[in-house]
Design an enzyme around this catalytic site. Sequence first.
Site, short mmCIF file in Angstrom:
data_model
loop_
_atom_site.label_atom_id
_atom_site.label_comp_id
_atom_site.label_asym_id
_atom_site.label_seq_id
_atom_site.Cartn_x
_atom_site.Cartn_y
_atom_site.Cartn_z
N ASP A 10 0.87 -1.18 0.00
CA ASP A 10 0.00 0.00 0.00
C ASP A 10 0.91 1.23 0.00
O ASP A 10 2.14 1.11 -0.17
CB ASP A 10 -1.00 -0.04 1.18
CG ASP A 10 -0.33 0.22 2.53
OD1 ASP A 10 0.92 0.28 2.60
OD2 ASP A 10 -1.07 0.38 3.52
N CYS A 58 3.24 -3.04 3.97
CA CYS A 58 2.39 -1.89 4.30
C CYS A 58 3.17 -1.08 5.34
O CYS A 58 4.39 -1.22 5.45
CB CYS A 58 1.00 -2.32 4.78
SG CYS A 58 0.96 -3.35 6.26
N THR A 97 3.27 -1.21 8.65
CA THR A 97 3.86 -2.08 9.67
C THR A 97 4.00 -3.53 9.23
O THR A 97 4.66 -4.31 9.92
CB THR A 97 2.93 -2.11 10.91
OG1 THR A 97 1.64 -2.58 10.46
CG2 THR A 97 2.80 -0.74 11.55
N HIS A 121 10.43 -23.47 9.51
CA HIS A 121 9.47 -24.11 10.41
C HIS A 121 8.02 -23.94 9.96
O HIS A 121 7.19 -24.79 10.26
CB HIS A 121 9.62 -23.56 11.83
CG HIS A 121 10.82 -24.11 12.54
ND1 HIS A 121 11.02 -23.95 13.89
CD2 HIS A 121 11.89 -24.80 12.07
CE1 HIS A 121 12.17 -24.55 14.23
NE2 HIS A 121 12.72 -25.05 13.14
N HIS A 125 7.78 -30.49 11.45
CA HIS A 125 7.10 -29.24 11.08
C HIS A 125 6.00 -29.47 10.05
O HIS A 125 5.06 -28.68 9.96
CB HIS A 125 8.12 -28.21 10.59
CG HIS A 125 9.17 -27.94 11.60
ND1 HIS A 125 8.90 -27.31 12.80
CD2 HIS A 125 10.48 -28.29 11.65
CE1 HIS A 125 10.01 -27.26 13.53
NE2 HIS A 125 10.98 -27.85 12.86
C1 RB5 Z 1 -1.80 2.88 6.40
O1 RB5 Z 1 -1.74 4.13 7.01
C2 RB5 Z 1 -1.46 1.79 7.42
O2 RB5 Z 1 -2.52 1.61 8.27
C3 RB5 Z 1 -1.07 0.51 6.71
O3 RB5 Z 1 0.00 0.76 5.86
C4 RB5 Z 1 -0.64 -0.65 7.57
O4 RB5 Z 1 0.39 -0.28 8.44
C5 RB5 Z 1 -1.70 -1.41 8.23
O5 RB5 Z 1 -1.47 -2.39 8.93
#
Ligand code: RB5
Length: 144
Positions: free
Chosen positions: A7, A63, A65, A96, A131
């Site tokens: 994203d 994304c 995180t 694993h 596993h």
């Molecule tokens: C977008 O702002 C953010 O929420 C997305 O990139 C991501 O981190 C969601 O888990």
Amino acid sequence: MVFIGSDHGGFELKEKIKEFLEEKGVEFEDMGCFSPDSVDYPDIAKSVALKVASSNAKGILICGTGIGMSIAANKVKGVRCALCHDAYTAEFARRHNDANIIAFGGRTTGLEVAKQMVEIFLNTPFDGGRHERRVKKIMELEEI
Ligand code: RB5
């Protein structure tokens, strides 16, 4: 073959990882997004997850995180998406968990660590053995 997607939160890192894949001679398909404009990460996770679930290919999702991408991708049958943070988690996601998609954060992961994780993820085989049974049990959860 690798399917890659991000994203807006992962766009910049995705573009750099694509350069890295090119340098390494890894064939890939970019499933979006194609600009830093805001998009909804589940849409991209779905595109990559469906490609991976219907082939032997691996996937890379980025994304902000890595959390949203991993949660969304793991809703698709056949996907084992691992949110990784370093070389160790990338290695064991393969050894694993037989993960077929790696997720990480564009806002939480530096470029060198991301490149290291991608390299390890793409080149480390599944250990199998005990596993195998555990991964099979994970996949059985899809039937609940
Ligand atoms: C977008 O702002 C953010 O929420 C997305 O990139 C991501 O981190 C969601 O888990």
